[in-house]
Structures are given as structure tokens and as C-alpha cells.
Scaffold this motif. Sequence first.
Motif, short mmCIF file in Angstrom:
data_model
loop_
_atom_site.label_atom_id
_atom_site.label_comp_id
_atom_site.label_asym_id
_atom_site.label_seq_id
_atom_site.Cartn_x
_atom_site.Cartn_y
_atom_site.Cartn_z
N TYR A 89 45.91 -45.48 7.55
CA TYR A 89 47.09 -46.09 6.93
C TYR A 89 47.41 -45.29 5.67
CZ TYR A 89 43.70 -48.29 3.78
OH TYR A 89 42.69 -48.51 2.88
N PRO A 90 48.66 -45.34 5.19
CA PRO A 90 49.08 -44.45 4.10
C PRO A 90 48.40 -44.70 2.75
CG PRO A 90 50.99 -45.15 5.35
CD PRO A 90 49.83 -45.99 5.83
N LYS A 91 48.48 -45.95 2.24
CA LYS A 91 48.02 -46.17 0.87
C LYS A 91 47.50 -47.59 0.67
CE LYS A 91 51.38 -43.15 -1.51
NZ LYS A 91 52.45 -43.15 -2.55
N ASP A 92 46.54 -47.72 -0.23
CA ASP A 92 46.16 -49.04 -0.75
C ASP A 92 47.30 -49.57 -1.62
OD1 ASP A 92 43.71 -48.55 0.42
OD2 ASP A 92 42.67 -48.11 -1.46
N PHE A 93 47.28 -50.88 -1.83
CA PHE A 93 48.22 -51.55 -2.74
C PHE A 93 49.69 -51.25 -2.39
CE2 PHE A 93 44.30 -51.25 -5.24
CZ PHE A 93 44.16 -52.57 -5.66
N THR A 94 50.00 -51.33 -1.08
CA THR A 94 51.38 -51.14 -0.65
C THR A 94 51.84 -52.40 0.09
OG1 THR A 94 50.53 -49.95 1.28
CG2 THR A 94 51.29 -48.62 -0.58
N PHE A 95 52.87 -52.28 0.93
CA PHE A 95 53.51 -53.45 1.50
C PHE A 95 53.21 -53.65 2.98
CE2 PHE A 95 56.01 -51.83 -2.05
CZ PHE A 95 55.98 -52.93 -2.89
N VAL A 96 53.47 -52.64 3.81
CA VAL A 96 53.21 -52.77 5.23
C VAL A 96 51.71 -52.71 5.52
CG1 VAL A 96 53.59 -51.74 7.51
CG2 VAL A 96 55.46 -51.81 5.85
N CYS A 97 51.00 -51.86 4.79
CA CYS A 97 49.57 -51.64 5.06
C CYS A 97 48.74 -52.93 5.05
CB CYS A 97 48.99 -50.63 4.08
SG CYS A 97 49.71 -48.97 4.24
N PRO A 98 48.91 -53.82 4.05
CA PRO A 98 48.07 -55.03 4.08
C PRO A 98 48.35 -55.93 5.27
CG PRO A 98 49.66 -55.13 2.28
CD PRO A 98 49.68 -53.73 2.80
N TRP A 157 41.02 -52.93 -4.17
CA TRP A 157 41.94 -53.62 -3.27
C TRP A 157 41.20 -54.72 -2.51
CZ3 TRP A 157 44.81 -51.43 1.59
CH2 TRP A 157 46.03 -52.08 1.75
N LEU A 158 39.99 -54.42 -2.08
CA LEU A 158 39.19 -55.41 -1.37
C LEU A 158 38.80 -56.59 -2.25
CD1 LEU A 158 36.90 -52.97 0.63
CD2 LEU A 158 38.29 -54.78 1.67
N ASN A 159 38.83 -56.39 -3.54
CA ASN A 159 38.47 -57.46 -4.46
C ASN A 159 39.69 -58.10 -5.12
OD1 ASN A 159 35.34 -57.74 -4.91
ND2 ASN A 159 35.75 -55.57 -4.55
N THR A 160 40.87 -57.80 -4.61
CA THR A 160 42.10 -58.42 -5.08
C THR A 160 42.53 -59.50 -4.10
OG1 THR A 160 42.82 -56.36 -6.14
CG2 THR A 160 44.52 -58.01 -5.71
N PRO A 161 42.78 -60.73 -4.57
CA PRO A 161 43.17 -61.82 -3.67
C PRO A 161 44.42 -61.49 -2.87
CG PRO A 161 42.62 -62.68 -5.83
CD PRO A 161 42.66 -61.18 -5.98
N ARG A 162 44.48 -62.06 -1.70
CA ARG A 162 45.61 -61.82 -0.79
C ARG A 162 46.94 -62.20 -1.43
NH1 ARG A 162 45.39 -63.22 5.62
NH2 ARG A 162 47.50 -62.58 6.19
N ILE A 191 43.51 -57.36 -0.31
CA ILE A 191 43.00 -57.57 1.06
C ILE A 191 41.62 -58.23 1.02
CG2 ILE A 191 44.36 -55.72 2.12
CD1 ILE A 191 41.78 -53.98 1.97
N GLN A 192 41.43 -59.06 0.03
CA GLN A 192 40.16 -59.79 -0.07
C GLN A 192 39.89 -60.53 1.24
OE1 GLN A 192 39.70 -63.15 -2.99
NE2 GLN A 192 38.38 -61.67 -4.00
N GLY A 193 38.67 -60.42 1.73
CA GLY A 193 38.31 -61.05 2.99
C GLY A 193 38.18 -60.08 4.15
#
Length: 209
Positions: A42-51, A85-90, A95-97
Motif C-alpha cells: 500500500y502507498p503510505k501510512d496515515f492516509t485515507f484509502v489505505c486504512p 500508526w498501529l498505536n493510533t486509534p481507529r 489502524i490500532q487492532g
Amino acid sequence: MSVLIGKKAPSFTAKAVQRETVIEDFSLDQYLDDKYVVFFFYPKDFTFVCPTELHRFQEELAEFEKRNVAVVGCSTDSEFSHWAWLNTPRDKGGIQGVSYPLVADINKTISHAYDVLAGVETIDEEGSLKVEGELVAYRGLFLIDRQGIVRHQVVNDMPLGRSIRECLRVVDALQHFEEFGEVCPMDWQKGEKAMTADQQGVSEYLGGK
């Protein structure tokens, strides 16, 4: 675009993050002779479509595990970005979880090996490196069998999200073929009739005598 179908999946060793753990020497080789792998970029963390994609893989993770498939994600972000990103709430764009591994392709060598790296690198007359576009990964997805061979690949442009349902369907088709030796026609779904790869098999599938 390289076609990797029928070829050994490019091997690599890189840092990855799984839940809150940084894995120093992650490799897909750990799954050889044991599990199938869905390896997606996938292109990038902290984006829109990716999560939306990463969350959807997590929501269907039990379905993949039921089919003995390991899911592994990858982008050109660092392990520190993955961890954050993994430790940031949805509800805050994170993408926490998500519990499957995310590979850090910070040097872009993995994206290059799988030929999903966007952007163009050139050297000008003075020997300086020039880059057109961003050197990030397209939405590539590769289904790798237990022998490490790529059996399915699809690459979407960055604005276009993928279908997890189609990914599971292709896994089912591959496993059906491996178990029964029958080939799977267009839009085949698990439990439906398939066909043998000969005229009689085609005729029987189509309802002939």
C-alpha cells in the motif's frame, strides 16, 4: 510491469512491526512449506484509502487463517511510522487492532523487486539523481503458495482500493485446484462446480453429454 506468476517470490529480509513488536529480521521465507501468503503493498501510512484496506484485511483475518493463509502488508514507510500508526486509534485515523505484520520497505528494495514502485528515477548529465513522482508502492497484491511460488498478482493505482472478497475467492480457487485438480472458471465460488482441463470436463461443466 514484471509478471511474477509461476516464479519464485522475491526473497527479502527487513524490519517489520506486528502489534507493538518490532521484528528485526522479518522474511516471508518463514512460511515456506507451511502457509500460503497474501503479501500486499500500500502507498503510505496515515492516509485515507489505505486504512480501509488494512482494517478490512483484519476483519477477514479469521477467514484467511481458516485457509492457512498468512497476511502480510508492506509500504515504503519506516518501522517507526508503522509502529505509530498501529498505536493510533481507529477514530483518529490509525489502524490500532491490526495484528498481522507490516514490513518497512524504507530502502524501497522490496517494492522494486516486486515491481510495484511508483515514480521514476533518472540520472542527469551532471550525475545527479532526479525523481519524478513519489517513490511509494502501488496497491500490489501477491498470492504466494506454500512452495514460495507466486500464483496470483494484481496491481491497482493508488486511488483504487482492492476487493478482499476477490482475494479470498482466488485463494479458494487455488486450493480447490490443488486438492481436486479441477480448474475454476470465471466468477467461480467455493462450493460451485469446477471443471477438468479437457474437453469432457468442459462439456460436463456446461451440462453436455
